[in-house]
Design a protein around this motif. Structure first.
Motif, PDB file in Angstrom:
ATOM      1  N   GLY A 134      55.163 127.040  60.916  1.00 18.08           N
ATOM      2  CA  GLY A 134      55.684 126.435  59.701  1.00 18.08           C
ATOM      3  C   GLY A 134      55.547 127.283  58.449  1.00 18.08           C
ATOM      4  N   HIS A 135      54.737 128.320  58.501  1.00 20.05           N
ATOM      5  CA  HIS A 135      54.542 129.191  57.341  1.00 20.05           C
ATOM      6  C   HIS A 135      55.462 130.417  57.356  1.00 20.05           C
ATOM      7  N   LEU A 136      56.297 130.516  58.362  1.00 21.59           N
ATOM      8  CA  LEU A 136      57.229 131.645  58.463  1.00 21.59           C
ATOM      9  C   LEU A 136      58.466 131.395  57.604  1.00 21.59           C
ATOM     10  N   PRO A 137      59.197 132.455  57.264  1.00 22.52           N
ATOM     11  CA  PRO A 137      60.470 132.272  56.549  1.00 22.52           C
ATOM     12  C   PRO A 137      61.442 131.429  57.374  1.00 22.52           C
ATOM     13  N   SER A 138      62.289 130.687  56.709  1.00 19.01           N
ATOM     14  CA  SER A 138      63.181 129.744  57.389  1.00 19.01           C
ATOM     15  C   SER A 138      64.073 130.418  58.432  1.00 19.01           C
ATOM     16  N   ALA A 139      64.536 131.635  58.186  1.00 20.86           N
ATOM     17  CA  ALA A 139      65.397 132.317  59.164  1.00 20.86           C
ATOM     18  C   ALA A 139      64.649 132.571  60.472  1.00 20.86           C
ATOM     19  N   ILE A 140      63.379 132.873  60.388  1.00 21.45           N
ATOM     20  CA  ILE A 140      62.588 133.131  61.594  1.00 21.45           C
ATOM     21  C   ILE A 140      62.261 131.813  62.293  1.00 21.45           C
ATOM     22  N   ILE A 141      61.986 130.778  61.523  1.00 17.54           N
ATOM     23  CA  ILE A 141      61.761 129.448  62.113  1.00 17.54           C
ATOM     24  C   ILE A 141      63.008 129.014  62.874  1.00 17.54           C
ATOM     25  N   GLN A 142      64.177 129.250  62.306  1.00 16.23           N
ATOM     26  CA  GLN A 142      65.428 128.882  62.970  1.00 16.23           C
ATOM     27  C   GLN A 142      65.609 129.662  64.272  1.00 16.23           C
ATOM     28  N   ARG A 143      65.227 130.925  64.258  1.00 10.07           N
ATOM     29  CA  ARG A 143      65.329 131.740  65.480  1.00 10.07           C
ATOM     30  C   ARG A 143      64.418 131.162  66.565  1.00 10.07           C
ATOM     31  N   VAL A 144      63.181 130.806  66.196  1.00 11.17           N
ATOM     32  CA  VAL A 144      62.259 130.184  67.151  1.00 11.17           C
ATOM     33  C   VAL A 144      62.873 128.898  67.696  1.00 11.17           C
ATOM     34  N   GLU A 145      63.448 128.094  66.822  1.00  9.50           N
ATOM     35  CA  GLU A 145      64.052 126.823  67.244  1.00  9.50           C
ATOM     36  C   GLU A 145      65.224 127.044  68.201  1.00  9.50           C
ATOM     37  N   LYS A 146      66.071 128.035  67.932  1.00 10.26           N
ATOM     38  CA  LYS A 146      67.213 128.315  68.809  1.00 10.26           C
ATOM     39  C   LYS A 146      66.755 128.789  70.184  1.00 10.26           C
ATOM     40  N   ILE A 147      65.768 129.686  70.202  1.00 12.07           N
ATOM     41  CA  ILE A 147      65.245 130.174  71.478  1.00 12.07           C
ATOM     42  C   ILE A 147      64.590 129.023  72.238  1.00 12.07           C
ATOM     43  N   THR A 148      63.844 128.189  71.513  1.00  8.53           N
ATOM     44  CA  THR A 148      63.185 127.035  72.140  1.00  8.53           C
ATOM     45  C   THR A 148      64.210 126.098  72.768  1.00  8.53           C
ATOM     46  N   GLU A 149      65.269 125.825  72.049  1.00  8.60           N
ATOM     47  CA  GLU A 149      66.313 124.945  72.582  1.00  8.60           C
ATOM     48  C   GLU A 149      66.925 125.529  73.852  1.00  8.60           C
ATOM     49  N   ALA A 150      67.188 126.823  73.843  1.00  4.19           N
ATOM     50  CA  ALA A 150      67.766 127.473  75.023  1.00  4.19           C
ATOM     51  C   ALA A 150      66.801 127.408  76.214  1.00  4.19           C
ATOM     52  N   VAL A 151      65.523 127.632  75.951  1.00  3.30           N
ATOM     53  CA  VAL A 151      64.519 127.568  77.020  1.00  3.30           C
ATOM     54  C   VAL A 151      64.416 126.144  77.574  1.00  3.30           C
ATOM     55  N   GLN A 152      64.439 125.166  76.696  1.00  5.19           N
ATOM     56  CA  GLN A 152      64.321 123.781  77.141  1.00  5.19           C
ATOM     57  C   GLN A 152      65.544 123.340  77.943  1.00  5.19           C
ATOM     58  N   VAL A 153      66.723 123.795  77.559  1.00  9.22           N
ATOM     59  CA  VAL A 153      67.943 123.452  78.299  1.00  9.22           C
ATOM     60  C   VAL A 153      67.965 124.174  79.648  1.00  9.22           C
ATOM     61  N   THR A 154      67.567 125.439  79.657  1.00  9.20           N
ATOM     62  CA  THR A 154      67.652 126.259  80.867  1.00  9.20           C
ATOM     63  C   THR A 154      66.517 125.983  81.848  1.00  9.20           C
ATOM     64  N   PHE A 155      65.312 125.753  81.337  1.00  4.18           N
ATOM     65  CA  PHE A 155      64.136 125.619  82.203  1.00  4.18           C
ATOM     66  C   PHE A 155      63.596 124.197  82.286  1.00  4.18           C
ATOM     67  N   ASN A 156      63.106 123.708  81.152  1.00  4.75           N
ATOM     68  CA  ASN A 156      62.406 122.432  81.164  1.00  4.75           C
ATOM     69  C   ASN A 156      62.328 121.911  79.728  1.00  4.75           C
ATOM     70  N   PRO A 157      62.727 120.660  79.491  1.00  2.00           N
ATOM     71  CA  PRO A 157      62.678 120.128  78.120  1.00  2.00           C
ATOM     72  C   PRO A 157      61.263 119.966  77.579  1.00  2.00           C
ATOM     73  N   ASN A 158      60.260 120.131  78.441  1.00  2.37           N
ATOM     74  CA  ASN A 158      58.873 120.000  78.000  1.00  2.37           C
ATOM     75  C   ASN A 158      58.193 121.332  77.726  1.00  2.37           C
ATOM     76  N   LEU A 159      58.948 122.430  77.737  1.00  2.00           N
ATOM     77  CA  LEU A 159      58.370 123.734  77.389  1.00  2.00           C
ATOM     78  C   LEU A 159      58.449 123.919  75.883  1.00  2.00           C
ATOM     79  N   HIS A 160      57.332 124.298  75.298  1.00  2.00           N
ATOM     80  CA  HIS A 160      57.255 124.492  73.847  1.00  2.00           C
ATOM     81  C   HIS A 160      56.671 125.861  73.545  1.00  2.00           C
ATOM     82  N   PRO A 161      56.935 126.379  72.347  1.00  2.00           N
ATOM     83  CA  PRO A 161      56.368 127.684  71.972  1.00  2.00           C
ATOM     84  C   PRO A 161      54.844 127.670  72.063  1.00  2.00           C
ATOM     85  N   ASN A 162      54.306 128.791  72.531  1.00  2.06           N
ATOM     86  CA  ASN A 162      52.859 128.931  72.590  1.00  2.06           C
ATOM     87  C   ASN A 162      52.408 130.019  71.611  1.00  2.06           C
TER      88      ASN A 162
END
Length: 169
Positions: A98-126
């Motif tokens: 949450g302390h990162l710049p918004s563009a980087i937070i958005q990148r994390v969110e996009k990658i997370t969404e792709a991982v959850q769709v492709t692998f498992n909706p319960n996978l979250h960033p570590n």
């Protein structure tokens, strides 16, 4: 970009008893010297526990979706996602992100969404993903990003070692 929030995250995670911290505690309990205990903790980190370099390479890759798809086809884990300790969103990780710049937070969110769709909706960033995001924000190369973890862990490991040290003489 200030790294204090990332360092704070790594300290909290080390105190919570992740694998490397537990190894340091066990080695101290067995009466091993501090340097051997720390070396054992360091050796536990790598491809599965704290795959920082791999996660940075995924995060930095403009074709990250292709990498995720390839990992899925090959039946491999996605570095930077999932935790043996926390099966849901980890509040410690989320706070650091949450302390990162918004563009980087958005990148994390996009990658997370792709991982959850492709692998498992319960996978979250570590912690590896948070470290990769901070490394990206600070132009720290993947090969050097592991040091960011060590900055937070070494002081905590000293406390863990001292608290668990048993004299063997």
């Amino acid at each position: 970009m200030d790294l204090k929030y990332l360092n704070k995250m790594h300290k909290k995670l080390a105190k919570r008893g992740n694998a490397s911290s537990q190894i340091v505690a066990s080695m101290a309990f067995l009466g091993k010297p501090m340097y051997e205990s720390f070396a054992s903790g360091l050796l536990s980190m790598g491809n599965i526990h704290a795959p920082i370099e791999k996660t940075c390479r995924l995060f930095n890759n403009p074709k990250w979706q292709e990498v995720i798809d390839d990992l899925a086809i090959r039946g491999k884990r996605v570095p930077g996602f999932g935790s043996a300790f926390c099966k849901q969103e980890d509040p410690i990780i989320e706070e650091a992100l949450g302390h990162l710049p918004s563009a980087i937070i958005q990148r994390v969110e996009k990658i997370t969404e792709a991982v959850q769709v492709t692998f498992n909706p319960n996978l979250h960033p570590n912690a590896a993903m948070a470290t990769a995001a901070y490394a990206y924000a600070n132009d720290i190369p993947p090969t050097e990003a592991q040091f960011l973890v060590l900055q937070g862990r070494l002081g905590v490991w000293k406390e863990i070692y001292i608290a668990n040290r048993k004299d063997v003489l």
